[in-house]
Motif scaffolding. Structure first.
Motif, PDB file in Angstrom:
ATOM      1  N   GLU B 105     -34.921  12.158  10.527  1.00 13.07           N
ATOM      2  CA  GLU B 105     -33.476  12.427  10.408  1.00 13.07           C
ATOM      3  C   GLU B 105     -32.716  11.778  11.551  1.00 13.07           C
ATOM      4  O   GLU B 105     -31.690  11.133  11.341  1.00 13.07           O
ATOM      5  N   GLY B 108     -31.933   8.275  11.256  1.00 13.08           N
ATOM      6  CA  GLY B 108     -31.046   7.881  10.172  1.00 13.08           C
ATOM      7  C   GLY B 108     -31.761   7.495   8.880  1.00 13.08           C
ATOM      8  O   GLY B 108     -31.188   6.802   8.029  1.00 13.08           O
ATOM      9  N   GLU B 109     -33.004   7.952   8.715  1.00 13.88           N
ATOM     10  CA  GLU B 109     -33.728   7.617   7.476  1.00 13.88           C
ATOM     11  C   GLU B 109     -33.151   8.402   6.289  1.00 13.88           C
ATOM     12  O   GLU B 109     -32.785   9.563   6.446  1.00 13.88           O
ATOM     13  N   PRO B 110     -33.087   7.775   5.117  1.00 13.58           N
ATOM     14  CA  PRO B 110     -32.552   8.489   3.951  1.00 13.58           C
ATOM     15  C   PRO B 110     -33.486   9.621   3.506  1.00 13.58           C
ATOM     16  O   PRO B 110     -34.692   9.573   3.738  1.00 13.58           O
ATOM     17  N   ARG B 111     -32.888  10.599   2.853  1.00  9.60           N
ATOM     18  CA  ARG B 111     -33.617  11.786   2.447  1.00  9.60           C
ATOM     19  C   ARG B 111     -34.814  11.454   1.546  1.00  9.60           C
ATOM     20  O   ARG B 111     -35.876  12.054   1.657  1.00  9.60           O
ATOM     21  N   ILE B 114     -37.680  10.472   3.582  1.00  9.07           N
ATOM     22  CA  ILE B 114     -38.235  11.614   4.314  1.00  9.07           C
ATOM     23  C   ILE B 114     -39.174  12.402   3.403  1.00  9.07           C
ATOM     24  O   ILE B 114     -40.264  12.804   3.806  1.00  9.07           O
TER      25      ILE B 114
END
Ligand SMILES: Nc1ncnc2c1ncn2[C@@H]1O[C@H](COP(=O)(O)OP(=O)(O)O)[C@@H](O)[C@H]1O
Ligand SMILES: [Mg+2]
Lengths: 306, 227
Positions: B105, B108-111, B114
């Motif tokens: 998070e 800045g990784e996209p959900r 994740i």
């Protein structure tokens, strides 16, 4: 896409900061509100004492009583001469007939006085002139001006001498009250700044572990700082709104009560806050926002040095 | 992969952490760094993740000279080197899953990503069944495996572990070492700081021995040589 994800996450982290540390957040909010309120209460006290001083200064004037048979020409000379002086604000001349009428209306319930008056076959009163100065400091000059030989001989008494000590005392008090008020406000503002700065530092300190982990797993400085600064800014705005509400309520409650002390004239509380609303709200919101943002930025920085 | 050239570190005013250390660690190696307390092992680890700066010498990691790395570049370095320390540094208020997701998070990784990566790294360390527990509900070894899983989320080329088993008993220690071996088998370079004789001797890998800030021994199939 990245920017949206990041912004969303900063906001959600800020919200989590706020809810997880609810007690610390509330304490900080309370400190902010108390700081804003204390400064505003002092501003209000200052405004009222200012109004009180003005009201007192307004009551000061010179009353000049002329001898009963003074010719109208002399009275006119006196009035126009005094009115022509730049130091005088207002000159009011009441001729003997008007003074007599005033006297009669004032004692209209007092049979004895009226009977005594009726026994006289001529008007016992002379003309009365009241002179008001622009500044209290000008009264000595105006008293001096009454020595003018064109009409000085017609003056029976004047009442300024009795008041001169009171006038200078009022003047003195007014000046000290103003100075004291400004110093007090400055001290309170300084204390507020220190208290707010420290309570934010404590709030950040309680999260140092999380900040350290964020750094260790590769969060950028901005990402660590932004949520804290954001939640600080939201707290500041919330505090502004709540204190503004409290100030409005207090002013609305107190202004009418104070009016009684002021003999019905404006106590200057409500009008002070209304006239200066934009300035006060702007300066205070700006100051508190800068303070909170700077504090959270600086406090977080301590944990991001390495 | 990792090149140190004549590295010295002096803590002001005059404490020598490292003295003229030169090293070359190749991709895919499993290197143990041993030494008595105060020998400079942690100092070396901190230099590699730019938590400290060298007083002299140069450090190059994966072709990137980090000797004079800028502060805002450090987060990118940290995503290339996974770090594991002796004190676990998990957030107690977050679950295993949340602790690992946190590292993604903040980068800045996209959900969506994740949701892919977290189960993957949990499987590597064998904790996929315990994703929703809190740290206090796990054993010490399991907690350290969560830290390893978190260190893996950015697919680091280097995994740096400073005494990861320092607080653990033999069984938990072996668990951790097995996980590290597995990660090494996938191709990551492992730098393991330890003073556990059994661990070092059991690995039969390269051993670098530090003493008083100097490299006193560097053997390809080394043994724990300290008394
Ligand atoms: N932040 C620091 N400030 C001053 N001296 C330090 C600091 N960190 C480590 N040292 C000193 O540097 C030397 C090496 O320490 P360290 O690298 O922690 O050793 P190790 O991890 O091998 O036990 C020791 O003498 C230690 O006291
Ligand atoms: Mg150490």
């Amino acid at each position: 896409m990245f920017a949206i994800t990041t912004t969303g996450r900063i906001i959600s982290f800020a919200w989590k900061n706020f809810t997880r540390n609810a007690w610390i957040g509330l304490a900080t909010l309370l400190v902010l509100i108390l700081s804003i309120l204390s400064v505003n209460i002092l501003l209000g006290v200052n405004a009222v004492s200012d109004a009180a001083m003005k009201a007192l200064e307004d009551k000061i004037d010179i009353s000049v009583y002329f001898k009963p048979e003074t010719p109208v020409l002399v009275l006119d000379t006196a009035r126009s001469y005094m009115a022509s002086l730049p130091q005088s604000q207002e000159v009011d001349m009441r001729l003997p007939e008007a003074v007599l009428e005033d006297f009669k209306t004032r004692h209209k319930d007092d049979e004895k006085v009226l009977a005594a008056l009726a026994e006289l076959d001529q008007n016992p009163f002379g003309a009365t002139m009241t002179v008001k100065a622009h500044n209290t400091g000008d009264y000595p000059f105006l008293v001096e001006a009454l020595q003018n030989p064109q009409f000085a001989f017609a003056i029976e008494t004047k009442t300024y001498d009795d008041n001169s000590v009171a006038i200078s005392r009022v003047q003195h008090i007014a000046e000290s009250v103003r100075l004291f008020g400004i110093i007090l406000i400055a001290i309170f503002a300084l204390f507020s700044i220190l208290i707010v700065y420290n309570s934010i530092r404590i709030a950040v300190y309680t999260q140092r572990e999380e900040l350290g982990i964020m750094r260790l797993v590769g969060a950028s400085n901005l990402f660590v700082k932004a949520p804290l600064v954001l939640s600080g800014a939201v707290q500041a705005l919330l505090a502004m709104f709540l204190s503004a509400g409290a100030v409005v309520l207090m002013v609305a409650f107190l202004d009418p009560k104070l009016k009684i002390f002021f003999d019905g004239s404006d106590p200057g509380l409500q009008s002070y806050f209304m006239d200066n609303f934009v300035l006060l709200a702007g300066v205070q919101a700006g100051a508190i926002l800068c303070l909170v943002i700077f504090s959270s930025w600086a406090a977080t920085g301590r944990y991001l040095k390495k | 992969m990792i090149v140190l050239k004549n590295i010295s570190k002096v803590y002001p005013p005059d404490v020598h952490g490292l003295r003229d250390v030169s090293l070359h660690i190749k991709p895919g190696e499993f290197v143990s760094i041993v030494g008595t307390s105060g020998a400079g092992k942690t100092t070396l680890a901190k230099l590699l993740i730019a938590e400290e700066r060298p007083t002299k010498g140069t450090i190059v990691i994966g072709g990137w000279d980090i000797t004079k790395i800028k502060r805002r570049e450090i987060p990118y370095l940290r995503r290339q080197i996974g770090v594991i320390f002796q004190d676990f540094k998990l957030l107690q208020k977050k679950t295993v899953w949340e602790n690992i997701a946190f590292a993604l998070e903040v980068a800045g990784e996209p959900r969506r990503r994740i949701r892919e990566v977290v189960p993957h790294v949990l499987k590597i360390v064998g904790l996929d069944q315990k994703a929703h527990r809190f740290p206090r509900q796990l054993s010490g070894g399991e907690q350290q495996r969560v830290v390893i899983a978190r260190a893996l989320v950015h697919r680091p080329k280097v995994l740096l572990a400073d005494e990861p088993t320092g607080n653990l008993d033999t069984m938990n220690t072996n668990e951790i070492i097995d996980v590290l071996k597995k990660i090494n088998a996938f191709g990551s370079t492992i730098v393991l700081v330890t003073h556990n004789r059994e661990v070092v001797n059991g690995l039969k890998q390269r051993v670098i021995t530090l003493s008083d800030g100097r490299v006193i021994s560097d053997q390809a199939q080394g043994k724990y040589i300290l008394p």
